[in-house]
Design a protein around this motif. Structure first.
Motif, PDB file in Angstrom:
ATOM      1  N   GLU A  75       9.353  -0.612   7.758  1.00 37.67           N
ATOM      2  CA  GLU A  75       9.362  -0.717   9.217  1.00 37.67           C
ATOM      3  C   GLU A  75       9.881   0.568   9.865  1.00 37.67           C
ATOM      4  O   GLU A  75       9.358   0.995  10.894  1.00 37.67           O
ATOM      5  N   ILE A  76      10.881   1.192   9.271  1.00 38.00           N
ATOM      6  CA  ILE A  76      11.409   2.438   9.817  1.00 38.00           C
ATOM      7  C   ILE A  76      10.354   3.542   9.776  1.00 38.00           C
ATOM      8  O   ILE A  76      10.164   4.272  10.743  1.00 38.00           O
ATOM      9  N   CYS A  77       9.641   3.644   8.671  1.00 40.44           N
ATOM     10  CA  CYS A  77       8.729   4.784   8.467  1.00 40.44           C
ATOM     11  C   CYS A  77       7.292   4.540   8.915  1.00 40.44           C
ATOM     12  O   CYS A  77       6.585   5.493   9.216  1.00 40.44           O
ATOM     13  N   ARG A  78       6.869   3.304   8.945  1.00 40.09           N
ATOM     14  CA  ARG A  78       5.451   3.036   9.177  1.00 40.09           C
ATOM     15  C   ARG A  78       5.135   2.133  10.367  1.00 40.09           C
ATOM     16  O   ARG A  78       3.978   2.024  10.744  1.00 40.09           O
ATOM     17  N   SER A  79       6.121   1.471  10.944  1.00 36.08           N
ATOM     18  CA  SER A  79       5.859   0.558  12.068  1.00 36.08           C
ATOM     19  C   SER A  79       6.236   1.224  13.374  1.00 36.08           C
ATOM     20  O   SER A  79       7.416   1.331  13.711  1.00 36.08           O
ATOM     21  N   SER A  80       5.245   1.664  14.109  1.00 37.40           N
ATOM     22  CA  SER A  80       5.513   2.379  15.359  1.00 37.40           C
ATOM     23  C   SER A  80       6.058   1.458  16.445  1.00 37.40           C
ATOM     24  O   SER A  80       6.676   1.926  17.399  1.00 37.40           O
ATOM     25  N   ASP A  81       5.881   0.132  16.307  1.00 43.90           N
ATOM     26  CA  ASP A  81       6.347  -0.788  17.342  1.00 43.90           C
ATOM     27  C   ASP A  81       7.711  -1.407  17.037  1.00 43.90           C
ATOM     28  O   ASP A  81       8.178  -2.267  17.768  1.00 43.90           O
ATOM     29  N   VAL A  82       8.366  -0.958  15.948  1.00 40.06           N
ATOM     30  CA  VAL A  82       9.686  -1.491  15.591  1.00 40.06           C
ATOM     31  C   VAL A  82      10.708  -0.352  15.656  1.00 40.06           C
ATOM     32  O   VAL A  82      10.664   0.564  14.840  1.00 40.06           O
ATOM     33  N   PRO A  83      11.627  -0.393  16.630  1.00 39.37           N
ATOM     34  CA  PRO A  83      12.671   0.637  16.700  1.00 39.37           C
ATOM     35  C   PRO A  83      13.549   0.615  15.441  1.00 39.37           C
ATOM     36  O   PRO A  83      13.755  -0.436  14.851  1.00 39.37           O
ATOM     37  N   PHE A  84      14.062   1.788  15.065  1.00 38.48           N
ATOM     38  CA  PHE A  84      14.911   1.892  13.872  1.00 38.48           C
ATOM     39  C   PHE A  84      16.040   0.866  13.907  1.00 38.48           C
ATOM     40  O   PHE A  84      16.314   0.205  12.907  1.00 38.48           O
TER      41      PHE A  84
ATOM     42  N   GLU B 216       0.820  -1.222   0.000  1.00 40.14           N
ATOM     43  CA  GLU B 216       0.000   0.000   0.000  1.00 40.14           C
ATOM     44  C   GLU B 216       0.854   1.273   0.000  1.00 40.14           C
ATOM     45  O   GLU B 216       0.418   2.310  -0.484  1.00 40.14           O
ATOM     46  N   HIS B 217       2.042   1.198   0.546  1.00 42.26           N
ATOM     47  CA  HIS B 217       2.928   2.372   0.650  1.00 42.26           C
ATOM     48  C   HIS B 217       4.153   2.240  -0.254  1.00 42.26           C
ATOM     49  O   HIS B 217       5.164   2.904  -0.023  1.00 42.26           O
ATOM     50  N   LEU B 218       4.040   1.424  -1.290  1.00 43.81           N
ATOM     51  CA  LEU B 218       5.185   1.124  -2.148  1.00 43.81           C
ATOM     52  C   LEU B 218       5.780   2.362  -2.809  1.00 43.81           C
ATOM     53  O   LEU B 218       7.002   2.502  -2.875  1.00 43.81           O
ATOM     54  N   VAL B 219       4.952   3.287  -3.242  1.00 48.84           N
ATOM     55  CA  VAL B 219       5.465   4.500  -3.888  1.00 48.84           C
ATOM     56  C   VAL B 219       6.297   5.303  -2.885  1.00 48.84           C
ATOM     57  O   VAL B 219       7.407   5.754  -3.200  1.00 48.84           O
ATOM     58  N   GLU B 220       5.798   5.463  -1.668  1.00 49.65           N
ATOM     59  CA  GLU B 220       6.526   6.190  -0.629  1.00 49.65           C
ATOM     60  C   GLU B 220       7.819   5.465  -0.257  1.00 49.65           C
ATOM     61  O   GLU B 220       8.892   6.083  -0.164  1.00 49.65           O
TER      62      GLU B 220
END
Length: 135
Positions: free
Chosen positions: A87-96, A52-56
């Protein structure tokens, strides 16, 4: 548990890229050839989220990968980068740091000799870009 599911997300993204299909086709196809992921909720949400966020996600990779065209990257590296960037940009539960380390581990396992360093460098730049957007 999540590590194994993350690996299956990468494998599904790779299959989607090779076959040119979306998650509605890929998830059932992958299920035919693999045991179910241990964290099925994470697996489905992440495969669909990257799609869903492939372009971004691809835009972030392009921005961070100076002198590298996304289309010319190895399929393994490209899809590991998509997972890590998501995961970096969209997963709030995964630290960078976790997203980057897990992606580097996948790159070392599935990619070329240089894949780990390549993925690490690009995802590190993406994490800096992401921090600037949030801050």
């Amino acid at each position: 548990m999540r590590r194994e599911s993350r690996e299956k997300v990468f494998q599904t993204l790779f299959m989607m890229d090779v076959q040119g299909v979306g998650p509605d086709e890929a998830i059932p196809l992958f299920a035919l050839s693999s045991s179910p992921p241990s964290d099925e909720e994470y697996y489905i949400a992440t495969v669909r989220g990257v799609w869903e966020h492939l372009v971004e996600v691809d835009g972030l990779i392009r921005k961070a990968a100076e002198n590298w065209r996304l289309e010319r990257m190895a399929l393994v590296d490209r899809n590991i980068l998509r997972l890590g960037a998501y995961e970096i940009c969209r997963s709030s539960d995964v630290p960078f740091a976790v997203a980057i380390n897990e992606a580097v581990d996948l790159a070392k396992r599935y990619g070329s000799e240089e894949s780990g360093a390549f993925v690490n460098g690009i995802l590190d730049k993406i994490s800096v870009i992401s921090l600037k957007k949030k801050g």
